[in-house]
Write an enzyme that holds these catalytic residues in place. Structure first.
Site, PDB file in Angstrom:
ATOM      1  N   SER A 190       0.864  -1.185   0.000  1.00  0.00           N
ATOM      2  CA  SER A 190       0.000   0.000   0.000  1.00  0.00           C
ATOM      3  C   SER A 190       0.897   1.230   0.000  1.00  0.00           C
ATOM      4  O   SER A 190       2.088   1.145   0.315  1.00  0.00           O
ATOM      5  CB  SER A 190      -0.891   0.003   1.244  1.00  0.00           C
ATOM      6  N   TYR A 202      -2.122  -1.710  10.473  1.00  0.00           N
ATOM      7  CA  TYR A 202      -2.187  -1.701   9.011  1.00  0.00           C
ATOM      8  C   TYR A 202      -0.911  -1.151   8.377  1.00  0.00           C
ATOM      9  O   TYR A 202      -0.303  -1.791   7.520  1.00  0.00           O
ATOM     10  CB  TYR A 202      -3.406  -0.909   8.529  1.00  0.00           C
TER      11      TYR A 202
END
Length: 346
Positions: A190, A202
Site C-alpha cells: 500500500s 495496518y
C-alpha cells in the site's frame, strides 16, 4: 514551385538550428539522448508478454471481494488456470458462479498454517509438474486502525497476522511450486507502506510486506522467480469501508479510560470520524481495475516492474510526499486530522 522552395529552406533552417543546439550544449544533448533511449527501451520491454496463459496456474488469496475477486475473473477471461482462495463458502460460490468452469476455488484462512498447508496440497495436485506460475498475496484487513494510544497489543496482532505473517507463511509454503515454474510472486502492499498515515497494525503490516518482498526478490533471483509489489492508493473496497472503520473506532474510544478521553477533548472522536469520512470521500476511487491491471501486468509481462503504484493519489500525492523531509509529511498529515484538546492549549 516557390512554396516547395520555401518549405525546403524552412526545413533546412530547422535542421541547422538543431545541429547548432546539439553542438553548443553537448552535455544537455547527451542527457536528452539518454532519456530518450531509456524511455524507448522501457516502452519496448513493457510491451513484451509471456506466452501460454492457458498453460499457467495462478493462486490468489482474498478472493471473496475487492481486488482479489476482480483479478480472479480478469485472469480467468484471459485463459489462466485460476485457483482462487476465499475465506467464506459464500464468497467462493459467488465467484465460481461468475467465472468459467476452468476457475477453481478453495477455502483458506491465511492466519491458520494448517489451512495454508491444505491449500498447498490442493494446488500441487492441480498444477502437477508444471508448478505454480503466479502467487498473488492479496488477502488483508484494515481494522483496528486509529490513534496508537487507543490500541492494545491484540489490536495490532489481529492485522499483522493477516497482512504480514499470513503473507510470509503462504509464500514460504508455496515456494517449492513457484520454483518449479520459475514463477512470479505479487504482494499487495500500500502507499501506507511508504508513509504511515494512521496508527494500528495496518501501516506496520504494509511496511513489513515491502521489506519482506525486497528481501525475497533478491533471494529468489537465483531461481528465476520474480517478485513485484503493488502499492495502491485509496480505493473503495472492504478495507476502506468507513462504516466498518467507524464502528471499530467507536469500540476503541469507548473502552478508553476517562482520563485518556479527557486529554483528547470531548469533541475529538466526532471530529476524527468526520475528518476521516471527508478524506475517504475525496480520495477513494471506485475503479479498482487500476489495481488489478498492475497485478495482471506483474504476472504477464516478460519484464515485470518491481513496484507498481495504482491510483492518482498514490502517483501524484502520497508517494511524492514520502520522499519529502519528514517535517513536511508530518505537517500535511496533521492538516488532515483534527487537533486534540491539549494541542489547542499549547
Amino acid at each position: 514551385m516557390i512554396s516547395n522552395f520555401s518549405s525546403q529552406v524552412t526545413t533546412a533552417g530547422l535542421v541547422t538550428g538543431f545541429v547548432e543546439v546539439v553542438l553548443s550544449y553537448p552535455a544537455l544533448s547527451c542527457v536528452s539522448l539518454v532519456a530518450f533511449l531509456a524511455a524507448f527501451l522501457w516502452y519496448d520491454r513493457d510491451s513484451h508478454k509471456v506466452d501460454g496463459f492457458n498453460q499457467k496456474h495462478v493462486f490468489i488469496t482474498g478472493c471473496d471481494s475487492g481486488f482479489g475477486n476482480l483479478l480472479a475473473r480478469q485472469l480467468d477471461r484471459k485463459g489462466f488456470h485460476v485457483i482462487a482462495a476465499c475465506l467464506s463458502e459464500k464468497g467462493a460460490a459467488d465467484l465460481a458462479a461468475a467465472a468459467s468452469p476452468r476457475l477453481k476455488t478453495l477455502l483458506l484462512d491465511v492466519t491458520d498454517s494448517a489451512s495454508v498447508g491444505r491449500a498447498v496440497e490442493s494446488v500441487s495436485r492441480e498444477v502437477g509438474e508444471r508448478g505454480l506460475w503466479g502467487l498473488v498475496n492479496n488477502a488483508g484487513r484494515s481494522v483496528p486502525v486509529g490513534p496508537a494510544e487507543w490500541m492494545q497489543l491484540e489490536d495490532f496482532t489481529k492485522v499483522l497476522d493477516v497482512n504480514l505473517t499470513g503473507v510470509i507463511d503462504v509464500t514460504l509454503q508455496f515456494l517449492p511450486l513457484l520454483k518449479q515454474a520459475q514463477g512470479r510472486v505479487v504482494n499487495v502492499a500500500s502507499i501506507v507502506g511508504r508513509l504511515s498515515l494512521i496508527g494500528g497494525g495496518y501501516c506496520l503490516s504494509k511496511w513489513g510486506v515491502e521489506a519482506f518482498s525486497d528481501s525475497l526478490r533478491r533471494d529468489m533471483r537465483h531461481f528465476g522467480i520474480k517478485v513485484s509489489i503493488i502499492e495502491p492508493g485509496f480505493f473503495k473496497t472492504n478495507v476502506t469501508n468507513v462504516e466498518v472503520i467507524n464502528s471499530d473506532l467507536k469500540r476503541l474510544w469507548t473502552r478508553l479510560p476517562q482520563q485518556v478521553k479527557d486529554s483528547y477533548g470531548a469533541t475529538y472522536f466526532n471530529d476524527y470520524v468526520k475528518a476521516q469520512d471527508f478524506s475517504m470521500g475525496i480520495l477513494c476511487s471506485s475503479d479498482i481495475s487500476k489495481v488489478t491491471w498492475c497485478m495482471e501486468h506483474a504476472l504477464t509481462a516478460q519484464f515485470p516492474r518491481t513496484r507498481y503504484s495504482a491510483g492518482w493519489d498514490a502517483k501524484l500525492f502520497w508517494i511524492p510526499l514520502s520522499y519529502l523531509p519528514s517535517f513536511v509529511a508530518d505537517f500535511v498529515i496533521s492538516v488532515l486530522l483534527p487537533s486534540c484538546k491539549n494541542e489547542r492549549n499549547i
